[in-house]
Scaffold this motif. Structure first.
Motif, PDB file in Angstrom:
ATOM      1  N   MET A   1       0.838  -1.165   0.000  1.00 40.99           N
ATOM      2  CA  MET A   1       0.000   0.000   0.000  1.00 40.99           C
ATOM      3  C   MET A   1       0.890   1.237   0.000  1.00 40.99           C
ATOM      4  N   ASP A   2       0.595   2.144  -0.899  1.00 40.02           N
ATOM      5  CA  ASP A   2       1.316   3.410  -0.931  1.00 40.02           C
ATOM      6  C   ASP A   2       0.741   4.336   0.126  1.00 40.02           C
ATOM      7  N   THR A   3       1.617   5.009   0.861  1.00 46.18           N
ATOM      8  CA  THR A   3       1.166   5.955   1.874  1.00 46.18           C
ATOM      9  C   THR A   3       1.795   7.315   1.626  1.00 46.18           C
ATOM     10  N   LEU A   4       1.155   8.327   2.178  1.00 46.25           N
ATOM     11  CA  LEU A   4       1.599   9.705   2.032  1.00 46.25           C
ATOM     12  C   LEU A   4       1.707  10.353   3.408  1.00 46.25           C
ATOM     13  N   THR A   5       2.583  11.318   3.535  1.00 44.82           N
ATOM     14  CA  THR A   5       2.681  12.095   4.762  1.00 44.82           C
ATOM     15  C   THR A   5       1.597  13.172   4.731  1.00 44.82           C
ATOM     16  N   PRO A   6       1.281  13.772   5.887  1.00 42.31           N
ATOM     17  CA  PRO A   6       0.332  14.882   5.870  1.00 42.31           C
ATOM     18  C   PRO A   6       0.760  16.005   4.924  1.00 42.31           C
ATOM     19  N   ALA A   7       2.060  16.276   4.830  1.00 47.21           N
ATOM     20  CA  ALA A   7       2.548  17.324   3.923  1.00 47.21           C
ATOM     21  C   ALA A   7       2.274  16.957   2.464  1.00 47.21           C
ATOM     22  N   GLU A   8       2.477  15.689   2.120  1.00 43.92           N
ATOM     23  CA  GLU A   8       2.210  15.248   0.743  1.00 43.92           C
ATOM     24  C   GLU A   8       0.718  15.306   0.423  1.00 43.92           C
ATOM     25  N   VAL A   9      -0.118  14.900   1.386  1.00 44.77           N
ATOM     26  CA  VAL A   9      -1.564  14.974   1.190  1.00 44.77           C
ATOM     27  C   VAL A   9      -1.981  16.436   1.030  1.00 44.77           C
ATOM     28  N   ALA A  10      -1.417  17.311   1.855  1.00 43.69           N
ATOM     29  CA  ALA A  10      -1.736  18.741   1.775  1.00 43.69           C
ATOM     30  C   ALA A  10      -1.425  19.284   0.385  1.00 43.69           C
ATOM     31  N   GLN A  11      -0.303  18.872  -0.161  1.00 43.53           N
ATOM     32  CA  GLN A  11       0.077  19.335  -1.494  1.00 43.53           C
ATOM     33  C   GLN A  11      -0.943  18.852  -2.534  1.00 43.53           C
ATOM     34  N   LEU A  12      -1.362  17.590  -2.436  1.00 42.20           N
ATOM     35  CA  LEU A  12      -2.345  17.050  -3.383  1.00 42.20           C
ATOM     36  C   LEU A  12      -3.705  17.729  -3.252  1.00 42.20           C
ATOM     37  N   LEU A  13      -4.058  18.092  -2.015  1.00 39.24           N
ATOM     38  CA  LEU A  13      -5.358  18.726  -1.780  1.00 39.24           C
ATOM     39  C   LEU A  13      -5.315  20.242  -1.961  1.00 39.24           C
ATOM     40  N   GLY A  14      -4.117  20.791  -2.099  1.00 40.70           N
ATOM     41  CA  GLY A  14      -3.986  22.230  -2.229  1.00 40.70           C
ATOM     42  C   GLY A  14      -4.315  22.958  -0.936  1.00 40.70           C
ATOM     43  N   THR A  15      -3.891  22.388   0.173  1.00 33.88           N
ATOM     44  CA  THR A  15      -4.165  22.961   1.487  1.00 33.88           C
ATOM     45  C   THR A  15      -2.918  22.853   2.351  1.00 33.88           C
ATOM     46  N   SER A  16      -3.054  23.139   3.620  1.00 35.71           N
ATOM     47  CA  SER A  16      -1.902  23.098   4.525  1.00 35.71           C
ATOM     48  C   SER A  16      -1.839  21.760   5.262  1.00 35.71           C
ATOM     49  N   PRO A  17      -0.651  21.385   5.728  1.00 38.06           N
ATOM     50  CA  PRO A  17      -0.546  20.181   6.557  1.00 38.06           C
ATOM     51  C   PRO A  17      -1.406  20.271   7.817  1.00 38.06           C
ATOM     52  N   ASN A  18      -1.556  21.483   8.366  1.00 31.89           N
ATOM     53  CA  ASN A  18      -2.423  21.644   9.540  1.00 31.89           C
ATOM     54  C   ASN A  18      -3.865  21.282   9.216  1.00 31.89           C
ATOM     55  N   ARG A  19      -4.333  21.644   8.041  1.00 34.55           N
ATOM     56  CA  ARG A  19      -5.702  21.297   7.625  1.00 34.55           C
ATOM     57  C   ARG A  19      -5.833  19.779   7.487  1.00 34.55           C
ATOM     58  N   VAL A  20      -4.816  19.121   6.973  1.00 38.63           N
ATOM     59  CA  VAL A  20      -4.841  17.653   6.850  1.00 38.63           C
ATOM     60  C   VAL A  20      -4.907  17.024   8.235  1.00 38.63           C
ATOM     61  N   ARG A  21      -4.123  17.547   9.163  1.00 39.15           N
ATOM     62  CA  ARG A  21      -4.174  17.017  10.532  1.00 39.15           C
ATOM     63  C   ARG A  21      -5.559  17.243  11.156  1.00 39.15           C
ATOM     64  N   GLN A  22      -6.200  18.355  10.817  1.00 38.79           N
ATOM     65  CA  GLN A  22      -7.559  18.613  11.304  1.00 38.79           C
ATOM     66  C   GLN A  22      -8.541  17.603  10.696  1.00 38.79           C
TER      67      GLN A  22
END
Length: 107
Positions: A1-22
């Protein structure tokens, strides 16, 4: 399974890592249990958004008293009758059947 860090997810979603953590805290998104929210399955992101219907399905599983580990295992368990995994069915826009199964398991 491929996984992403919150920072990588934030980049894909066009948001901040803090928003991903929320999103993780609000149970709109889920990380691999035991990873300390450091590993988010890449399958949970599609077309620059959190996988459609994933937040609702996570709520159904939580309401059904699934632990994070049980919910995660169920989401990625092969099911010949779907076919594939519940996550793959969500990615293929077959969310109604997946939600129905999760509700049935919670009873």
């Amino acid at each position: 399974m491929d996984t992403l860090t919150p920072a990588e997810v934030a980049q894909l979603l066009g948001t901040s890592p803090n928003r991903v953590r929320q999103l993780l805290r609000d149970r709109k998104l889920m990380a691999v249990p035991g990873s300390g929210n450091g590993k988010i399955p890449a399958d949970f992101i599609q077309d620059g958004e959190v996988l459609k219907h994933l937040p609702g399905l996570l709520t159904v599983l939580q309401d059904g008293r699934f632990s994070d580990e049980e919910a995660f295992e169920w989401l990625f368990r092969e099911d010949e009758s779907l076919p594939g995994t519940p996550v793959q069915a969500l990615r293929d826009n077959r969310h109604t059947e997946v939600t129905r199964r999760a509700q049935a398991l919670a009873l």
